[in-house]
Design an enzyme around this catalytic site. Structure first.
Site, PDB file in Angstrom:
ATOM      1  N   ARG A 237     -78.759  19.439 -54.165  1.00  0.00           N
ATOM      2  CA  ARG A 237     -78.964  19.933 -52.802  1.00  0.00           C
ATOM      3  C   ARG A 237     -77.741  20.756 -52.389  1.00  0.00           C
ATOM      4  NH1 ARG A 237     -83.524  18.976 -53.492  1.00  0.00           N
ATOM      5  NH2 ARG A 237     -84.974  17.747 -52.239  1.00  0.00           N
ATOM      6  N   GLU A 266     -80.644  27.701 -47.362  1.00  0.00           N
ATOM      7  CA  GLU A 266     -81.689  28.285 -48.196  1.00  0.00           C
ATOM      8  C   GLU A 266     -82.707  28.928 -47.278  1.00  0.00           C
ATOM      9  OE1 GLU A 266     -83.335  25.365 -50.873  1.00  0.00           O
ATOM     10  OE2 GLU A 266     -81.429  25.097 -51.885  1.00  0.00           O
ATOM     11  N   HIS A 285     -83.844  27.664 -55.951  1.00  0.00           N
ATOM     12  CA  HIS A 285     -84.327  26.266 -55.896  1.00  0.00           C
ATOM     13  C   HIS A 285     -85.622  26.105 -56.718  1.00  0.00           C
ATOM     14  CE1 HIS A 285     -84.246  22.416 -53.244  1.00  0.00           C
ATOM     15  NE2 HIS A 285     -84.771  22.161 -54.418  1.00  0.00           N
TER      16      HIS A 285
HETATM   17  C1  DGY Z   1     -87.196  17.778 -55.200  1.00  0.00           C
HETATM   18  O1  DGY Z   1     -88.290  17.335 -55.569  1.00  0.00           O
HETATM   19  O2  DGY Z   1     -86.415  17.105 -54.520  1.00  0.00           O
HETATM   20  C2  DGY Z   1     -86.884  19.186 -55.583  1.00  0.00           C
HETATM   21  O3  DGY Z   1     -85.581  19.519 -55.351  1.00  0.00           O
HETATM   22  C3  DGY Z   1     -87.786  20.142 -54.833  1.00  0.00           C
HETATM   23  O4  DGY Z   1     -87.395  20.141 -53.492  1.00  0.00           O
END
Ligand code: DGY
Length: 324
Positions: A237, A266, A285
């Site tokens: 993240r 993002e 991402h």
């Molecule tokens: C998750 O599943 O947490 C991935 O990062 C997609 O957001």
């Protein structure tokens, strides 16, 4: 039973919901729903399948008490106030355990791409800059025998570490809240303090959840503790690293390079200085973005919704304690 889905989701999950008799409305506009628009839409439905970054906070839960079930189309749940949901006895479904391989692949790709300036050089060809070949130009860094540091060694970190040990014979160190004995036995991974992780890693890859403890933990102070030759990778993240501090660390050559599949905010703005740095690779991402993984996530989220609508326990809940 009606289900509101905040994004277009893979057919595999959609079909499952429809076969279970659900009437599904998907928000297909390529535009984020505001918090109020989300609440407004939820008021007309029995269930919510949330894909994307919308935040579910106390205001949302209080306004949408009628919802019979909520599931996320993600493993991560940092956009949901889980403590409020639990206090209000609301189970939150998610899709853990199936995106490890796909996400570890992206971390591996970023490590390799950063170590050889791959994205920058690709773009320089597009700019017409493939000119004279110089023996001292475009020099990358080899990964053989280097040390991989994993921040948050769970399933994704394990898959990445496995690739790095097999392909590059890398030594693995990690920093976790609790020991990962499986990784210690299988990969000879060694638990270390956060400071040792910073100081000893040649490649430092982040695989932790975003939480109050990890938010912004990779800041100026952390980057100055790292090796000048280190590569920083984050596929977890964007909130876990401090983006301005990372940019400064790269500009001041306090670390060597960075690979990011997650940014803060993002989407990343096109004029972000990180995008023009030779030793930086950024992706939008896409850790879990393979056909196979996204199908499996959609199926898992749909199963959560169907169970919740039947009044049963969701198979994958973040806070299963609410069922007690
Ligand atoms: C998750 O599943 O947490 C991935 O990062 C997609 O957001």
């Amino acid at each position: 039973m009606t289900v509101f889905v905040t994004r277009k989701i893979p057919e595999a999950g959609l079909r499952l919901l429809q076969e279970a008799g659900c009437e599904v409305t998907q928000h297909t506009k390529r535009q984020e729903l505001t918090s109020e628009a989300l609440i407004h839409a939820c008021k007309k439905h029995d269930a919510l399948l949330l894909a994307g970054p919308n935040k579910l906070d106390e205001h949302f839960f209080r306004e949408c008490r009628h919802l019979k079930v909520i599931s996320l189309l993600s493993a991560g749940y940092d956009n949901v106030d889980i403590s409020v949901a639990t206090r209000l006895n609301t189970a939150i479904g998610h899709t853990p355990g199936i995106l490890s391989n796909a996400t570890a692949d992206i971390a591996f790709l970023l490590i390799l791409a950063v170590s050889r300036n791959a994205f920058y050089l690709h773009n320089s060809i597009a700019r017409g800059e493939w000119g004279f070949i110089e023996p001292t130009a475009h020099l990358g860094m080899e990964l053989y025998g280097k040390t991989l540091g994993v921040f948050g060694l769970g399933k994704i970190g394990f898959e990445l570490a496995k690739k790095c040990t097999v392909v590059y014979d890398m030594e693995v160190i990690y920093h976790n809240r609790s020991r990962n004995e499986h990784a210690e036995e299988e990969l000879d991974a060694r638990p270390v303090s956060f400071d040792d992780l910073l100081q000893k890693s040649d490649v430092l890859s982040v695989h932790a959840n975003l939480s109050p403890q990890t938010r912004g933990i990779f800041d100026r102070k952390a980057f100055t503790r790292m090796k000048r030759s280190a590569i920083f990778v984050n596929t977890a993240r964007g909130g876990i690293h401090h983006e301005k501090d990372l940019t400064d660390a790269l500009q001041n050559e306090e670390i060597w390079g960075a690979g990011l599949d997650v940014t803060n905010p993002e989407p990343m703005k096109r004029d972000n200085p990180l995008l023009t740095m030779p030793n930086v690779c950024v992706l939008p991402h896409i850790g879990s973005a393979t056909k196979e993984t996204r199908d499996a996530m959609a199926v898992r989220a749909a199963k959560n919704i169907i169970a919740g609508l039947k009044g049963e326990q969701m198979p994958y809940a973040v806070n299963p304690e609410v069922y007690d």
